[in-house]
Design a protein around this motif. Structure first.
Motif, mmCIF file in Angstrom:
data_model
loop_
_atom_site.group_PDB
_atom_site.id
_atom_site.type_symbol
_atom_site.label_atom_id
_atom_site.label_comp_id
_atom_site.label_asym_id
_atom_site.label_seq_id
_atom_site.Cartn_x
_atom_site.Cartn_y
_atom_site.Cartn_z
ATOM 1 N N VAL A 25 -34.839 5.146 -7.835
ATOM 2 C CA VAL A 25 -34.416 6.258 -6.981
ATOM 3 C C VAL A 25 -34.559 7.576 -7.736
ATOM 4 O O VAL A 25 -35.082 8.563 -7.207
ATOM 5 C CB VAL A 25 -32.966 6.053 -6.480
ATOM 6 N N LEU A 29 -36.915 10.769 -6.810
ATOM 7 C CA LEU A 29 -36.410 12.142 -6.652
ATOM 8 C C LEU A 29 -37.250 13.118 -7.464
ATOM 9 O O LEU A 29 -37.586 14.207 -6.995
ATOM 10 C CB LEU A 29 -34.939 12.222 -7.075
ATOM 11 N N ARG A 68 -33.877 10.126 2.236
ATOM 12 C CA ARG A 68 -32.785 9.326 1.688
ATOM 13 C C ARG A 68 -32.084 8.486 2.741
ATOM 14 O O ARG A 68 -31.456 7.485 2.411
ATOM 15 C CB ARG A 68 -31.747 10.224 0.999
ATOM 16 N N PHE A 76 -35.890 4.513 -1.271
ATOM 17 C CA PHE A 76 -34.517 4.881 -0.926
ATOM 18 C C PHE A 76 -33.834 3.845 -0.038
ATOM 19 O O PHE A 76 -32.627 3.618 -0.160
ATOM 20 C CB PHE A 76 -34.475 6.250 -0.258
ATOM 21 N N CYS A 92 -24.457 14.354 2.220
ATOM 22 C CA CYS A 92 -25.387 15.201 1.479
ATOM 23 C C CYS A 92 -25.111 16.672 1.785
ATOM 24 O O CYS A 92 -24.977 17.048 2.953
ATOM 25 C CB CYS A 92 -26.806 14.822 1.882
#
Length: 104
Positions: A25, A29, A68, A76, A92
């Motif tokens: 992950v 990113l 995400r 994800f 988020c």
């Protein structure tokens, strides 16, 4: 520059698998333009995690946020079985840094 926080709870019985998947992950990113990536576990709630990273603009934030929570994303989506409540429970937020006035 925006600072992004992602917060969610992980099912206690899946912590080891979740932590293993986080390596991929974090790499994903980075590929999507995130920088200064940091990952935290709450000291008083062992299954609560927060990710912190920076992105250049709102478009990058919106793109990462969408990916995400997408069941179609190959990296994800691997986290969803570990998150208590699934993708819908990934919180988020993006923040803009404010300048602090010295006379406050």
């Amino acid at each position: 520059m925006l600072t992004v926080f992602m917060e969610y709870k992980v099912n206690p019985e899946t912590l080891q698998s979740y932590e293993y998947e986080m390596a991929s992950v974090i790499e994903e990113l980075k590929k999507l333009g995130a920088s200064d990536i940091q990952w935290y576990r709450a000291a008083d709630q062992p299954s609560l995690y927060v990710e912190y990273f920076k992105v250049n603009d709102k478009e990058a934030y919106e793109s990462i946020k969408e990916k995400r929570t997408s069941s179609e994303h190959p990296v994800f989506s691997k986290l969803f079985p570990f998150i208590s409540g699934g993708a819908e429970k990934i919180h988020c937020w993006a923040f803009e840094k404010m300048n602090v006035k010295e006379d406050l």
